[in-house]
Motif scaffolding. Sequence first.
Motif, PDB file in Angstrom:
ATOM      1  N   ALA A   1      42.992 120.761  51.820  1.00 58.50           N
ATOM      2  CA  ALA A   1      41.812 121.286  52.518  1.00 58.50           C
ATOM      3  C   ALA A   1      41.934 121.109  54.017  1.00 58.50           C
ATOM      4  O   ALA A   1      41.534 121.984  54.799  1.00 58.50           O
ATOM      5  CB  ALA A   1      40.556 120.587  52.006  1.00 58.50           C
TER       6      ALA A   1
ATOM      7  N   ALA B   1      39.588 121.895  48.874  1.00 59.64           N
ATOM      8  CA  ALA B   1      38.523 122.545  49.637  1.00 59.64           C
ATOM      9  C   ALA B   1      37.310 121.629  49.650  1.00 59.64           C
ATOM     10  O   ALA B   1      37.172 120.749  48.795  1.00 59.64           O
ATOM     11  CB  ALA B   1      38.158 123.896  49.028  1.00 59.64           C
TER      12      ALA B   1
ATOM     13  N   ARG C   1      39.957 124.480  54.984  1.00 59.84           N
ATOM     14  CA  ARG C   1      39.202 125.225  53.971  1.00 59.84           C
ATOM     15  C   ARG C   1      37.917 124.478  53.606  1.00 59.84           C
ATOM     16  O   ARG C   1      37.941 123.452  52.949  1.00 59.84           O
ATOM     17  CB  ARG C   1      40.039 125.427  52.716  1.00 59.84           C
ATOM     18  CG  ARG C   1      39.366 126.357  51.690  1.00 59.84           C
ATOM     19  CD  ARG C   1      40.106 126.388  50.368  1.00 59.84           C
ATOM     20  NE  ARG C   1      41.408 127.023  50.468  1.00 59.84           N
ATOM     21  CZ  ARG C   1      42.176 127.300  49.405  1.00 59.84           C
ATOM     22  NH1 ARG C   1      41.762 126.983  48.185  1.00 59.84           N
ATOM     23  NH2 ARG C   1      43.338 127.863  49.573  1.00 59.84           N
ATOM     24  N   TYR C   2      36.817 125.018  54.062  1.00 60.39           N
ATOM     25  CA  TYR C   2      35.517 124.428  53.744  1.00 60.39           C
ATOM     26  C   TYR C   2      34.440 125.491  53.900  1.00 60.39           C
ATOM     27  O   TYR C   2      34.654 126.535  54.513  1.00 60.39           O
ATOM     28  CB  TYR C   2      35.213 123.234  54.650  1.00 60.39           C
ATOM     29  CG  TYR C   2      34.799 123.596  56.061  1.00 60.39           C
ATOM     30  CD1 TYR C   2      33.454 123.644  56.430  1.00 60.39           C
ATOM     31  CD2 TYR C   2      35.757 123.881  57.039  1.00 60.39           C
ATOM     32  CE1 TYR C   2      33.078 123.973  57.738  1.00 60.39           C
ATOM     33  CE2 TYR C   2      35.401 124.206  58.338  1.00 60.39           C
ATOM     34  CZ  TYR C   2      34.061 124.253  58.677  1.00 60.39           C
ATOM     35  OH  TYR C   2      33.685 124.580  59.956  1.00 60.39           O
TER      36      TYR C   2
ATOM     37  N   VAL D   1      37.650 120.762  44.466  1.00 62.46           N
ATOM     38  CA  VAL D   1      36.651 120.875  45.523  1.00 62.46           C
ATOM     39  C   VAL D   1      35.865 119.574  45.660  1.00 62.46           C
ATOM     40  O   VAL D   1      35.435 118.982  44.661  1.00 62.46           O
ATOM     41  CB  VAL D   1      35.663 122.027  45.227  1.00 62.46           C
ATOM     42  CG1 VAL D   1      34.725 122.244  46.405  1.00 62.46           C
ATOM     43  CG2 VAL D   1      36.417 123.316  44.887  1.00 62.46           C
TER      44      VAL D   1
ATOM     45  N   LEU E   1      37.400 129.936  48.026  1.00 58.91           N
ATOM     46  CA  LEU E   1      38.519 129.530  47.182  1.00 58.91           C
ATOM     47  C   LEU E   1      39.476 130.672  46.869  1.00 58.91           C
ATOM     48  O   LEU E   1      40.685 130.463  46.744  1.00 58.91           O
ATOM     49  CB  LEU E   1      37.991 128.953  45.867  1.00 58.91           C
ATOM     50  CG  LEU E   1      37.122 127.710  45.953  1.00 58.91           C
ATOM     51  CD1 LEU E   1      36.674 127.281  44.552  1.00 58.91           C
ATOM     52  CD2 LEU E   1      37.822 126.568  46.659  1.00 58.91           C
TER      53      LEU E   1
END
Length: 341
Positions: free
Chosen positions: A306, A279, A311-312, A220, A336
């Motif tokens: 990501a 992410a 994906r965030y 991340v 996640l």
Amino acid sequence: MRFTHALTVLAALCLSATGCGGPSPRSASTAPPIAPGHPVTITNCDRTYTFDRAPSRTVLMSGGAVGQVSSLVALGVEKQIIGNAQSYGASDVPGRAEAIDRLPKVKIQEGGWDISREGMLSLRPDFVIGTTGYDFDARNGYATRQELLEVGANTWLPDSTCGGPGTVRGTQTIEDSYDMLRDFGALYGVGGRAEKLVERSKRRIAEIEARVRGGSRPKVMYIIPGMEMGAAEFSSIGANGIWNDIFEKAGGVNAFGGVTDEIFANLSKERVAKTDVDAVVIINWRNPDPDAEATKLFTQFPQWRAAKDKRYVVLSDSAYLGPDNAVAVEKIARMLHPERF
């Protein structure tokens, strides 16, 4: 918030253990009542402070932070705040940003990031809360901790940032948030409230950890768009902070956790491009469109997982030292590991 700074009187009541060296200007009839559990003595940044009464004239320095003021609001002691310089204008807790906005505001010195020495002394505080040692550095134009103590104002800093961001004592964890809540709870005579907040957070985080246990550990990125912590193009990527503990409990790992010993990484675009990112956590700091920042990152680095998965998550105050780390843990965990919820 810029950690090149980074990240200021007469007190109504003498609170120091050694005394103020003079009489208090506040009469006995107007002094606040002694709060439950007082006097309270704490050690903060290797200094000892004794509070005979709960603070009644609290000033919060900025340092770009919001966790300290959020803690006082969560503890229900807003009325003891006479000046607040901490505000993101956003919060992960409904109503929190509005509650902070209603607090008495203080003037930030021109060209600076916090309250000047003269401005601070004119407020006549009895308690000043900072974010890093820079908040009390005379070289920045601020009142020092010793100057404030001499006029009757105790001070408080997170123990991990006593000397400023460049001299961090270890990496903050969620336990540091609990320590802060307990300190404030004791000082303001609301220790029971503080303990309830701590136990509620611990219980929720334990539930989330149980859900994600045994799963994959995506990498991340933690980034604060619009911040400048250094000279490189990407100077606001979180490397060593409380977010690492938050990521771990959410079932992830910091993609940039080992690139520097500093709190924030100071990286070139090329270095960022070579890092696997599954992410992204976008921190909303006075940003009119944080979602657009995610789109910008994904356009720059389409090779990231990501970017491919879009994906965030956008967070603000819950990802800092403060009372709401469980909110950040849950939101990141749901991003996640959606299949676990």
